[in-house]
Design a protein around this motif. Structure first.
Motif, mmCIF file in Angstrom:
data_model
loop_
_atom_site.group_PDB
_atom_site.id
_atom_site.type_symbol
_atom_site.label_atom_id
_atom_site.label_comp_id
_atom_site.label_asym_id
_atom_site.label_seq_id
_atom_site.Cartn_x
_atom_site.Cartn_y
_atom_site.Cartn_z
ATOM 1 N N ARG A 199 0.834 -1.209 0.000
ATOM 2 C CA ARG A 199 0.000 0.000 0.000
ATOM 3 C C ARG A 199 0.871 1.263 0.000
ATOM 4 N N THR A 200 1.939 1.249 0.774
ATOM 5 C CA THR A 200 2.847 2.399 0.840
ATOM 6 C C THR A 200 3.495 2.644 -0.520
ATOM 7 N N VAL A 201 3.988 1.591 -1.132
ATOM 8 C CA VAL A 201 4.662 1.701 -2.425
ATOM 9 C C VAL A 201 3.687 2.209 -3.483
ATOM 10 N N LYS A 202 2.494 1.667 -3.536
ATOM 11 C CA LYS A 202 1.502 2.089 -4.533
ATOM 12 C C LYS A 202 1.065 3.528 -4.304
ATOM 13 N N THR A 203 0.910 3.925 -3.053
ATOM 14 C CA THR A 203 0.515 5.305 -2.747
ATOM 15 C C THR A 203 1.590 6.283 -3.184
ATOM 16 N N LEU A 204 2.847 5.973 -2.878
ATOM 17 C CA LEU A 204 3.943 6.847 -3.284
ATOM 18 C C LEU A 204 4.064 6.886 -4.808
ATOM 19 N N ALA A 205 3.943 5.738 -5.458
ATOM 20 C CA ALA A 205 4.044 5.695 -6.924
ATOM 21 C C ALA A 205 2.961 6.550 -7.576
ATOM 22 N N ALA A 206 1.745 6.477 -7.080
ATOM 23 C CA ALA A 206 0.651 7.277 -7.644
ATOM 24 C C ALA A 206 0.908 8.768 -7.439
ATOM 25 N N ALA A 207 1.406 9.142 -6.265
ATOM 26 C CA ALA A 207 1.706 10.551 -5.989
ATOM 27 C C ALA A 207 2.839 11.042 -6.885
ATOM 28 N N LEU A 208 3.866 10.222 -7.099
ATOM 29 C CA LEU A 208 4.968 10.587 -7.988
ATOM 30 C C LEU A 208 4.469 10.750 -9.421
ATOM 31 N N ASP A 209 3.651 9.827 -9.874
ATOM 32 C CA ASP A 209 3.128 9.886 -11.235
ATOM 33 C C ASP A 209 2.357 11.186 -11.456
ATOM 34 N N SER A 210 1.552 11.559 -10.495
ATOM 35 C CA SER A 210 0.752 12.777 -10.617
ATOM 36 C C SER A 210 1.596 14.050 -10.472
ATOM 37 N N ALA A 211 2.394 14.111 -9.413
ATOM 38 C CA ALA A 211 3.144 15.335 -9.098
ATOM 39 C C ALA A 211 4.281 15.604 -10.080
ATOM 40 N N CYS A 212 4.809 14.568 -10.694
ATOM 41 C CA CYS A 212 5.958 14.739 -11.586
ATOM 42 C C CYS A 212 5.576 14.836 -13.058
ATOM 43 N N ALA A 213 4.318 14.675 -13.364
ATOM 44 C CA ALA A 213 3.870 14.713 -14.762
ATOM 45 C C ALA A 213 4.272 16.034 -15.414
ATOM 46 N N GLY A 214 4.913 15.928 -16.556
ATOM 47 C CA GLY A 214 5.313 17.108 -17.308
ATOM 48 C C GLY A 214 6.522 17.836 -16.754
ATOM 49 N N LYS A 215 7.155 17.299 -15.729
ATOM 50 C CA LYS A 215 8.326 17.931 -15.128
ATOM 51 C C LYS A 215 9.569 17.117 -15.432
ATOM 52 N N LYS A 216 10.716 17.753 -15.319
ATOM 53 C CA LYS A 216 11.999 17.089 -15.551
ATOM 54 C C LYS A 216 12.513 16.547 -14.224
ATOM 55 N N VAL A 217 12.001 15.362 -13.863
ATOM 56 C CA VAL A 217 12.299 14.752 -12.564
ATOM 57 C C VAL A 217 12.932 13.387 -12.778
ATOM 58 N N LEU A 218 13.971 13.116 -12.019
ATOM 59 C CA LEU A 218 14.605 11.803 -11.973
ATOM 60 C C LEU A 218 14.325 11.206 -10.601
ATOM 61 N N VAL A 219 13.927 9.940 -10.570
ATOM 62 C CA VAL A 219 13.696 9.244 -9.306
ATOM 63 C C VAL A 219 14.855 8.285 -9.061
ATOM 64 N N ILE A 220 15.446 8.386 -7.889
ATOM 65 C CA ILE A 220 16.502 7.462 -7.464
ATOM 66 C C ILE A 220 15.918 6.562 -6.388
ATOM 67 N N ALA A 221 15.868 5.267 -6.661
ATOM 68 C CA ALA A 221 15.460 4.283 -5.648
ATOM 69 C C ALA A 221 16.750 3.717 -5.076
ATOM 70 N N SER A 222 16.887 3.806 -3.757
ATOM 71 C CA SER A 222 18.120 3.392 -3.097
ATOM 72 C C SER A 222 17.839 2.267 -2.100
ATOM 73 N N PRO A 223 17.586 1.057 -2.597
ATOM 74 C CA PRO A 223 17.227 -0.051 -1.716
ATOM 75 C C PRO A 223 18.448 -0.739 -1.112
ATOM 76 N N ASP A 224 18.179 -1.608 -0.138
ATOM 77 C CA ASP A 224 19.214 -2.499 0.374
ATOM 78 C C ASP A 224 19.327 -3.642 -0.634
ATOM 79 N N MET A 225 20.292 -3.518 -1.540
ATOM 80 C CA MET A 225 20.418 -4.498 -2.625
ATOM 81 C C MET A 225 21.085 -5.788 -2.149
ATOM 82 N N SER A 226 22.079 -5.656 -1.290
ATOM 83 C CA SER A 226 22.809 -6.809 -0.790
ATOM 84 C C SER A 226 23.618 -6.382 0.418
ATOM 85 N N HIS A 227 23.813 -7.308 1.333
ATOM 86 C CA HIS A 227 24.700 -7.029 2.471
ATOM 87 C C HIS A 227 25.935 -7.912 2.410
ATOM 88 N N PHE A 228 26.298 -8.359 1.216
ATOM 89 C CA PHE A 228 27.476 -9.186 1.022
ATOM 90 C C PHE A 228 28.520 -8.430 0.242
#
Length: 176
Positions: A147-176
């Protein structure tokens, strides 16, 4: 997570970027990158491969999303105003976009989520280097529920429409 001296930090990032071989041309506009957030000794070179793809591109704002490591909460915390200070200077927050994202998502600013949180902060010097005129919107995600991910994605889609925005997702990819 990175050098405290501006000269050393700039030299380290430039060194990582210089080691990236020429990449194939990307068709279309890059709207998002996935970039690790460990200390630069572990993740800096990998981050440089991602950031080399957008170096000098005409983005006005970079939205940086990282997980919370020290403070548990539901939803996301959106940093609303001011800037992030690094040895390379202050990266200004895009206050208008932050406000739009807060309004569109219902998420607020949770100060505790940003205290001592490295997942977003470690991205800022790279952004300052490859996109020096861009503003940022730091977002710390609490429990990564669907629910959190979908809510944020919908807000990004709406708020960033027509703008020059880059999204950086910085997850925990690996701890090795």
């Amino acid at each position: 997570f990175y050098d405290g001296d501006a000269g050393q930090l700039a030299a380290r990032i430039d060194g990582f970027l210089r080691k990236v071989p020429p990449q194939p041309e990307v068709c279309g506009e890059i709207k998002a990158l996935i970039v690790p957030h460990a200390g630069y000794v572990y993740s800096g070179q990998t981050a440089a491969y991602a950031y080399s793809l957008v170096k000098g591109k005409p983005y006005d704002t970079v939205v940086i999303i990282g997980p919370s490591h020290r403070f548990g909460f539901k939803g996301c915390s959106i940093y609303p105003k001011g800037g992030f200070q690094t040895p390379l200077g202050t990266a200004a927050v895009d206050e208008a976009l932050a406000a739009d994202l807060m309004k569109g998502s219902g998420f607020t600013f949770v100060p505790e989520a940003h205290e001592e949180e490295h997942s977003v902060e470690v991205q800022v010097p790279f952004v300052q280097t490859v996109l020096p005129g861009a503003k940022i919107v730091p977002i710390v995600m609490g429990y990564p529920e669907t629910r959190t991910v979908k809510t944020l994605a919908a807000a990004l889609d709406s708020a960033c429409a027509g703008k020059k925005v880059l999204v950086i997702a910085s997850p925990d990819m690996s701890h090795f």
